[in-house]
Design a protein around this motif. Structure first.
Motif, PDB file in Angstrom:
ATOM      1  N   TYR A   1       0.869  -1.171   0.000  1.00 50.31           N
ATOM      2  CA  TYR A   1       0.000   0.000   0.000  1.00 50.31           C
ATOM      3  C   TYR A   1       0.902   1.216   0.000  1.00 50.31           C
ATOM      4  CZ  TYR A   1      -3.658   3.301   1.364  1.00 50.31           C
ATOM      5  OH  TYR A   1      -4.540   4.362   1.401  1.00 50.31           O
ATOM      6  N   VAL A   2       0.580   2.193  -0.841  1.00 48.87           N
ATOM      7  CA  VAL A   2       1.433   3.370  -0.929  1.00 48.87           C
ATOM      8  C   VAL A   2       0.680   4.603  -0.467  1.00 48.87           C
ATOM      9  CG1 VAL A   2       2.782   4.852  -2.461  1.00 48.87           C
ATOM     10  CG2 VAL A   2       2.751   2.394  -2.822  1.00 48.87           C
ATOM     11  N   ILE A   3       1.253   5.284   0.512  1.00 46.97           N
ATOM     12  CA  ILE A   3       0.715   6.581   0.920  1.00 46.97           C
ATOM     13  C   ILE A   3       1.465   7.609   0.083  1.00 46.97           C
ATOM     14  CG2 ILE A   3       0.474   8.215   2.821  1.00 46.97           C
ATOM     15  CD1 ILE A   3       0.751   5.820   4.747  1.00 46.97           C
ATOM     16  N   THR A   4       0.748   8.331  -0.773  1.00 43.89           N
ATOM     17  CA  THR A   4       1.426   9.288  -1.652  1.00 43.89           C
ATOM     18  C   THR A   4       1.617  10.616  -0.923  1.00 43.89           C
ATOM     19  OG1 THR A   4      -0.649  10.160  -2.507  1.00 43.89           O
ATOM     20  CG2 THR A   4       0.282   8.267  -3.661  1.00 43.89           C
ATOM     21  N   SER A   5       2.424  11.489  -1.519  1.00 45.68           N
ATOM     22  CA  SER A   5       2.644  12.784  -0.882  1.00 45.68           C
ATOM     23  C   SER A   5       1.333  13.563  -0.853  1.00 45.68           C
ATOM     24  CB  SER A   5       3.742  13.560  -1.600  1.00 45.68           C
ATOM     25  OG  SER A   5       3.348  13.844  -2.904  1.00 45.68           O
TER      26      SER A   5
ATOM     27  N   LEU B   1      -0.426  15.332   2.440  1.00 41.75           N
ATOM     28  CA  LEU B   1      -0.766  16.739   2.540  1.00 41.75           C
ATOM     29  C   LEU B   1      -2.271  16.948   2.697  1.00 41.75           C
ATOM     30  CD1 LEU B   1       1.745  18.306  -0.011  1.00 41.75           C
ATOM     31  CD2 LEU B   1       2.033  17.858   2.423  1.00 41.75           C
ATOM     32  N   ARG B   2      -3.056  16.124   2.012  1.00 44.84           N
ATOM     33  CA  ARG B   2      -4.498  16.348   2.055  1.00 44.84           C
ATOM     34  C   ARG B   2      -5.171  15.759   3.275  1.00 44.84           C
ATOM     35  NH1 ARG B   2      -7.153  16.816  -3.821  1.00 44.84           N
ATOM     36  NH2 ARG B   2      -8.863  17.387  -2.455  1.00 44.84           N
ATOM     37  N   SER B   3      -4.472  14.866   3.984  1.00 45.82           N
ATOM     38  CA  SER B   3      -5.078  14.314   5.194  1.00 45.82           C
ATOM     39  C   SER B   3      -4.858  15.247   6.378  1.00 45.82           C
ATOM     40  CB  SER B   3      -4.453  12.958   5.513  1.00 45.82           C
ATOM     41  OG  SER B   3      -3.073  13.133   5.754  1.00 45.82           O
ATOM     42  N   GLY B   4      -3.874  16.141   6.244  1.00 46.78           N
ATOM     43  CA  GLY B   4      -3.594  17.055   7.339  1.00 46.78           C
ATOM     44  C   GLY B   4      -2.803  16.440   8.477  1.00 46.78           C
ATOM     45  N   VAL B   5      -2.262  15.240   8.279  1.00 49.17           N
ATOM     46  CA  VAL B   5      -1.479  14.629   9.366  1.00 49.17           C
ATOM     47  C   VAL B   5      -0.191  15.426   9.577  1.00 49.17           C
ATOM     48  CG1 VAL B   5      -2.367  12.291   9.095  1.00 49.17           C
ATOM     49  CG2 VAL B   5      -0.358  12.991   7.788  1.00 49.17           C
ATOM     50  N   THR B   6       0.268  15.463  10.814  1.00 48.68           N
ATOM     51  CA  THR B   6       1.458  16.260  11.105  1.00 48.68           C
ATOM     52  C   THR B   6       2.644  15.391  11.500  1.00 48.68           C
ATOM     53  OG1 THR B   6       0.624  16.508  13.343  1.00 48.68           O
ATOM     54  CG2 THR B   6       0.183  18.309  11.818  1.00 48.68           C
ATOM     55  N   SER B   7       2.479  14.066  11.458  1.00 51.52           N
ATOM     56  CA  SER B   7       3.601  13.192  11.802  1.00 51.52           C
ATOM     57  C   SER B   7       3.487  11.882  11.043  1.00 51.52           C
ATOM     58  CB  SER B   7       3.625  12.918  13.307  1.00 51.52           C
ATOM     59  OG  SER B   7       2.494  12.153  13.665  1.00 51.52           O
ATOM     60  N   ILE B   8       4.611  11.167  10.938  1.00 56.63           N
ATOM     61  CA  ILE B   8       4.621   9.899  10.198  1.00 56.63           C
ATOM     62  C   ILE B   8       3.704   8.855  10.857  1.00 56.63           C
ATOM     63  CG2 ILE B   8       6.082   7.960   9.475  1.00 56.63           C
ATOM     64  CD1 ILE B   8       8.333  10.070   9.027  1.00 56.63           C
TER      65      ILE B   8
ATOM     66  N   ILE C   1       8.044  14.364   1.994  1.00 61.50           N
ATOM     67  CA  ILE C   1       7.908  12.906   1.879  1.00 61.50           C
ATOM     68  C   ILE C   1       7.351  12.610   0.496  1.00 61.50           C
ATOM     69  CG2 ILE C   1       6.754  10.842   2.756  1.00 61.50           C
ATOM     70  CD1 ILE C   1       6.739  12.152   5.501  1.00 61.50           C
ATOM     71  N   ASP C   2       8.079  11.833  -0.272  1.00 60.65           N
ATOM     72  CA  ASP C   2       7.634  11.495  -1.610  1.00 60.65           C
ATOM     73  C   ASP C   2       6.517  10.455  -1.530  1.00 60.65           C
ATOM     74  OD1 ASP C   2       8.157  11.837  -4.487  1.00 60.65           O
ATOM     75  OD2 ASP C   2       8.467   9.675  -4.391  1.00 60.65           O
ATOM     76  N   ARG C   3       6.749   9.437  -0.693  1.00 59.88           N
ATOM     77  CA  ARG C   3       5.718   8.424  -0.461  1.00 59.88           C
ATOM     78  C   ARG C   3       6.141   7.533   0.700  1.00 59.88           C
ATOM     79  NH1 ARG C   3       8.982   6.910  -4.580  1.00 59.88           N
ATOM     80  NH2 ARG C   3       9.686   4.751  -4.563  1.00 59.88           N
ATOM     81  N   ILE C   4       5.181   6.831   1.251  1.00 55.17           N
ATOM     82  CA  ILE C   4       5.472   5.829   2.274  1.00 55.17           C
ATOM     83  C   ILE C   4       4.962   4.499   1.722  1.00 55.17           C
ATOM     84  CG2 ILE C   4       5.138   5.103   4.670  1.00 55.17           C
ATOM     85  CD1 ILE C   4       4.483   8.012   5.376  1.00 55.17           C
ATOM     86  N   GLU C   5       5.886   3.598   1.456  1.00 57.87           N
ATOM     87  CA  GLU C   5       5.486   2.290   0.938  1.00 57.87           C
ATOM     88  C   GLU C   5       5.367   1.334   2.106  1.00 57.87           C
ATOM     89  OE1 GLU C   5       8.567   1.337  -1.824  1.00 57.87           O
ATOM     90  OE2 GLU C   5       7.756   2.627  -3.393  1.00 57.87           O
ATOM     91  N   VAL C   6       4.243   0.696   2.207  1.00 56.64           N
ATOM     92  CA  VAL C   6       4.037  -0.230   3.314  1.00 56.64           C
ATOM     93  C   VAL C   6       3.737  -1.610   2.749  1.00 56.64           C
ATOM     94  CG1 VAL C   6       2.665  -0.751   5.359  1.00 56.64           C
ATOM     95  CG2 VAL C   6       3.119   1.621   4.745  1.00 56.64           C
ATOM     96  N   ILE C   7       4.537  -2.580   3.141  1.00 56.11           N
ATOM     97  CA  ILE C   7       4.245  -3.953   2.755  1.00 56.11           C
ATOM     98  C   ILE C   7       3.777  -4.674   3.997  1.00 56.11           C
ATOM     99  CG2 ILE C   7       5.166  -6.120   1.872  1.00 56.11           C
ATOM    100  CD1 ILE C   7       7.191  -4.543   0.331  1.00 56.11           C
TER     101      ILE C   7
ATOM    102  N   ILE D   1      10.069   7.273   2.057  1.00 59.00           N
ATOM    103  CA  ILE D   1      11.004   7.725   1.035  1.00 59.00           C
ATOM    104  C   ILE D   1      10.817   9.228   0.835  1.00 59.00           C
ATOM    105  CG2 ILE D   1      11.658   7.489  -1.401  1.00 59.00           C
ATOM    106  CD1 ILE D   1      10.237   4.585  -0.989  1.00 59.00           C
ATOM    107  N   THR D   2      11.889   9.994   1.016  1.00 58.07           N
ATOM    108  CA  THR D   2      11.755  11.442   0.875  1.00 58.07           C
ATOM    109  C   THR D   2      12.124  11.878  -0.540  1.00 58.07           C
ATOM    110  OG1 THR D   2      14.004  11.881   1.632  1.00 58.07           O
ATOM    111  CG2 THR D   2      12.284  11.827   3.311  1.00 58.07           C
TER     112      THR D   2
END
Lengths: 188, 708
Positions: free
Chosen positions: B68-72, B76-83, B147-153, B173-174
């Motif tokens: 599952y990939v969390i895109t940049s 930004l659109r979720s408004g989260v402030t931390s990983i 953050i470019d993306r967060i890849e989660v396996i 991945i930044t």
């Protein structure tokens, strides 16, 4: 198994250490000795090539011949892409892409010259030789248009744009279509 | 970088394909024919991402893993402030906040703050604290914009990533410096996010180089106590970092990046003041304002030589320094990693990747008040050094246009259990361009950590007097003695997956898994007292307080478990301006003691329940992104989780809302509300760490982003 209580384990670790370090070092050394094979092309190469191909449609040369020769100076992955536009048509002229070395008589052989991945001294001397000659010079080298090159490709962020040195082009009797000048990021 | 071993996550991935304005690009990277584009299009399109391009150009859709990939854009659109907060988006990922800056994050079971079955990487740098057996989420941070993306396996990634990638791998991945040129200022303020700010500047150097430097700082308000008063666990952090890339030669890429950080938080601790003079029946006390100050830094150098489309070499070195001035123990840790990787095609249709890596870790422990690192004779020991060697290989075989099979294996040698071997096999069946089925079987191990094999913990874990054992009239404090002979926990995992793209607007991704664990670490009673005093009734020890007993315990590989479940994601592009994503996960855990020793039965029964009740059975996410007219953006995120019995947290639903206005391409204002309509919420409780749980409050903040 605990390393603190087991002498044979310590021995194993020493051996493993040696084997790992030796194999790491040899792998690294081995990797340096390889000669460069054909480099991989990236989407960036593909886009740059497409831009170079499109650019030719906006330039008019003083002599219009059947073919339009793009010479390439420099080694790198983009060369594979550039060869793919060989024999394509641009404004009724057939493209011919050839790779040349720095001492080639570009003004005799080329209508356009793409320079990449080469030292600045060579770039400056090539540009000096071609000053006023009707050869469209294109490069993705930084400061290319400042050196007197005609079109400089530049990556900024995730996009590729280009700058034009229209003075150099006009001096060389090349006419750059105003549409292209509008699309350029900067025009000198 | 290991990143490149991931199935290629190109711009052509379906996640992007569903994104209306990226649709154009999605097709290009498939057939990469840019020659049909107009010049205007060429200079305005984004270069497709090539991070993993060096491997086979495999779409996300075709990867044989629950990726599952969390895109940049998601970030930004979720408004989260931390990983850690961003990870709540991942289907089946259970994220629970214990206090101001400690999270419990896990997937496929075992949700605990000592969650030790996930491997977390940031730009290929491993982040894990072997001393606490978990990830220090509080110091894993960077510019959210970068953050470019967060890849989660989800599932074992062990064959390629090594031990502890038992239940999954998280890879942050930044962005490259080349993609973050110019200046960016991001400022915000709110009730919980008191103030935060970040500045980044990117520029060029030399003929081929790009660089960026950034600073980030934030000040977060403390959470709330159960009674509504301020918990005083405010959290401050400062961070400075840089990244530079250049090409020493046409076929060579060099990247250097690093950052340094410093932060402070003061969580409340509940401890047994054993060292104070006798004070009647006082014993267990909660102290606020205990230190958990932290600082650290790291440097990563990555060199890559690309010989052709089908061959490259890379070498990566990482230095990491981490200092945690925790009241329970001061931990300083330095590590050095060296990793070599080679990719090539020995014969046609075989993509082979192999590599070697070495890691050395140095520890210094001091102020060992409650967490005591010991040598083999049980004496306090203030330093140690550990080595880890590994060798891995993966062969990815394209049988034909429809079938793909991949074998990988990792051999490693660690300080705790010696040699470990972790193989994996995957099969992908591309039924057609829009439908993929995959299956995978793997073995993985979780090696014992420093905390389990060499650390004695005392006076921070309590059982109330009503705990269901004899001598119930008194409260009890638990002492946990390390066990040097622990074996690895072992996992055999089976996964099946199905993905389908229906037309251009709907996509479905379903994964089923069945995991069998053996030798899971469990707490059992000891028959002697740690301080040598005579044992009472065979299992309890006296303390300096008349109203407290000490329960001596240790760790054994005493539990086997089976977990199984289903994870689903549905993406629906309702209109070209409106996107919905729904994910739902279901999890079952069944544990049992693996020994018939009658003396251990009672303790293991407790562990069995503990493990079975750690995670919630159901998690759900619904996210809606709307691009409204006049550059307004409206985003909603509803997430739900069912009850976590062991943490004593009932199921809850949370709501986040974000409204943003782009004045132009470079200026954006946004307003974010998190945990809306929830005055305060308890997300997690546990008894082992001594840390008091505090409760999350409704948070509002306004933010401005300006690039120039």
């Amino acid at each position: 198994m605990s390393i603190f209580t087991n002498a044979s384990a310590k021995a194993t670790i020493k051996v493993t250490t040696k084997v790992t370090i030796i194999s790491l070092v040899s792998a690294i050394l081995f990797s340096f000795q390889l000669n460069t094979a054909r480099a991989a092309t990236s989407p960036e190469d593909k886009i740059k090539t497409a831009i170079i191909f499109k650019l030719t449609k906006f330039i008019s040369w003083p002599k219009k011949t059947q073919s339009l020769t793009i010479c390439v100076l420099g080694e790198g992955s983009i060369n594979n892409e550039l060869h793919k536009i060989n024999r394509k048509n641009t404004m009724g002229r057939r493209l011919s892409v050839t790779h040349r070395n720095a001492n080639s008589p570009f003004e005799k052989l080329c209508d356009a010259l793409f320079i990449h991945n080469i030292d600045n001294v060579t770039v400056k001397s090539v540009l000096k030789r071609l000053e006023g000659k009707p050869v469209l010079t294109i490069s993705d080298i930084r400061s290319f248009v400042d050196y007197g090159g005609m079109i400089g490709l530049k990556r900024s962020g995730k996009k590729i744009n280009f700058s034009i040195n229209n003075t150099s082009a006009t001096n060389a009797n090349l006419n750059i279509n105003s549409k292209l000048l509008k699309l350029a990021k900067t025009v000198k | 970088m290991k990143t490149q071993l991931l199935p290629s996550v190109l711009a052509s991935s379906l996640f992007f394909a569903l994104n209306a304005h990226a649709d154009h690009q999605a097709q290009e990277s498939e057939d990469d024919d840019f020659l049909d584009f107009s010049l205007e299009e060429l200079i305005s399109l984004d270069i497709p991402d090539v991070t993993s391009v060096s491997r086979k150009k495999q779409r996300l859709m075709d990867s044989a893993a629950a990726i599952y990939v969390i895109t940049s854009e998601d970030i930004l659109r979720s408004g989260v402030t931390s990983i850690p907060e961003a990870l709540r988006m991942v289907p089946g990922m259970q994220v629970a906040r214990l206090n101001g800056n400690i999270w419990s994050i896990s997937t496929r079971g075992f949700n605990y703050i000592f969650a030790n079955k996930l491997l977390v990487l940031i730009d290929g740098r491993t982040v894990y604290s072997p001393l606490f057996s978990g990830v220090n989420w509080d110091v894993q941070d960077t510019l959210m914009e970068d953050i470019d993306r967060i890849e989660v396996i989800r599932g074992p990634g062990a064959a390629l990533w090594g031990a502890n990638a038992v239940n999954g791998v998280i890879n942050v991945i930044t962005k490259k410096a080349a993609d973050t040129q110019g200046n960016l200022v991001s400022l915000g303020a709110g009730n919980e996010e008191k103030a935060f700010g970040a500045y980044r500047h990117g520029g060029e150097f030399g003929e081929t180089g790009f660089y960026k430097v950034y600073v980030k700082t934030f000040e977060r308000d403390g959470l709330a106590k159960a009674d509504g008063s301020d918990a005083n666990d405010d959290w401050k952090m400062k961070r400075v970092g840089f990244r530079a890339e250049w090409k020493p030669a046409a076929d060579t890429d060099f990247t250097l990046l690093g950052d340094i950080y410093e932060g402070t938080t003061r969580p409340a601790l509940t401890i047994f003041k054993n060292d104070e003079p006798y004070a009647g029946d006082k014993g267990m006390q909660t102290f606020e304002n205990t230190s958990r100050d932290q600082r650290g830094g790291n440097l990563i150098a990555h060199w890559k030589k690309t010989l052709s489309d089908t061959e490259d070499y890379s070498l990566k070195a990482v230095i990491d320094d981490y200092q945690n001035f925790d009241y329970r123990v001061t931990e300083k840790r330095q590590s050095f990693d060296l990793e070599f990787q080679h990719y090539f095609q020995p014969i046609e249709n075989h993509d082979l990747v192999w590599g070697l890596s070495f890691r050395r870790t140095w520890y210094q422990m001091s102020d060992m008040r409650y967490i005591i690192h010991r040598d083999e004779n049980g004496q306090p020991k203030d330093s140690r050094q550990d080595n880890l060697y590994s060798l891995f290989a993966q062969d990815d075989i394209t049988l034909n246009h429809h079938w793909n099979v991949s074998f990988s294996a990792r051999y490693e040698h660690n300080e705790f259990t010696g040699k470990e071997f972790q193989p994996n096999a995957k099969l992908t069946w591309k039924v057609n361009d829009n439908r993929t089925l995959w299956a995978s079987v793997s073995k993985a191990v979780k090696t014992p950590s420093v905390s389990e094999t060499s650390v004695y913990t005392d006076n921070i874990t309590f059982f109330e007097a009503d705990f269901d054992i004899p001598y119930a009239e008194r409260k009890k404090v638990l002492a946990i003695t390390d066990n040097r002979d622990l074996e690895s926990e072992k996992l055999t995992a089976f996964e099946l997956g199905y993905r389908e793209q229906f037309g251009s607007s709907f996509r479905l991704d379903v994964t089923g898994f069945y995991n069998r664990y053996s030798d899971i670490v469990a707490y059992v009673a000891q028959t002697s007292c740690p301080d040598g005093s005579p044992i009472i009734g065979g299992f309890i020890c006296p303390t300096t307080r008349s109203n407290f007993y000490r329960l001596p315990s240790t760790l054994i590989n005493g539990i086997d478990a089976t977990t199984y479940g289903l994870e689903t994601v549905a993406d629906w592009q309702v209109k070209d301006w409106w996107k919905l994503q729904l994910s739902y996960s279901w999890l079952q855990v069944d544990a049992s003691p693996n020994t018939s020793n009658p003396n251990l039965q009672f303790a293991l029964k407790g562990n069995e329940e503990l493990i079975e009740n750690l995670s919630a059975n159901h998690t759900m996410n619904l996210r809606s992104n709307m691009n409204l007219s006049h550059q307004w953006y409206f985003d909603v995120w509803i997430r739900g989780i069912s009850n976590m019995k062991n943490a004593n947290v009932p199921g809850y639903t949370a709501l986040d809302v974000r409204l943003a206005k782009k004045v132009n391409e470079n200026l954006e204002f946004s307003l974010v509300a998190q945990n809306l309509f929830d005055k305060q919420r308890d997300e997690f409780n546990e008894i082992f760490s001594g840390l008091s749980a505090t409760e999350i409050e409704e948070s509002w903040y306004a933010q401005i982003r300006w690039s120039f």
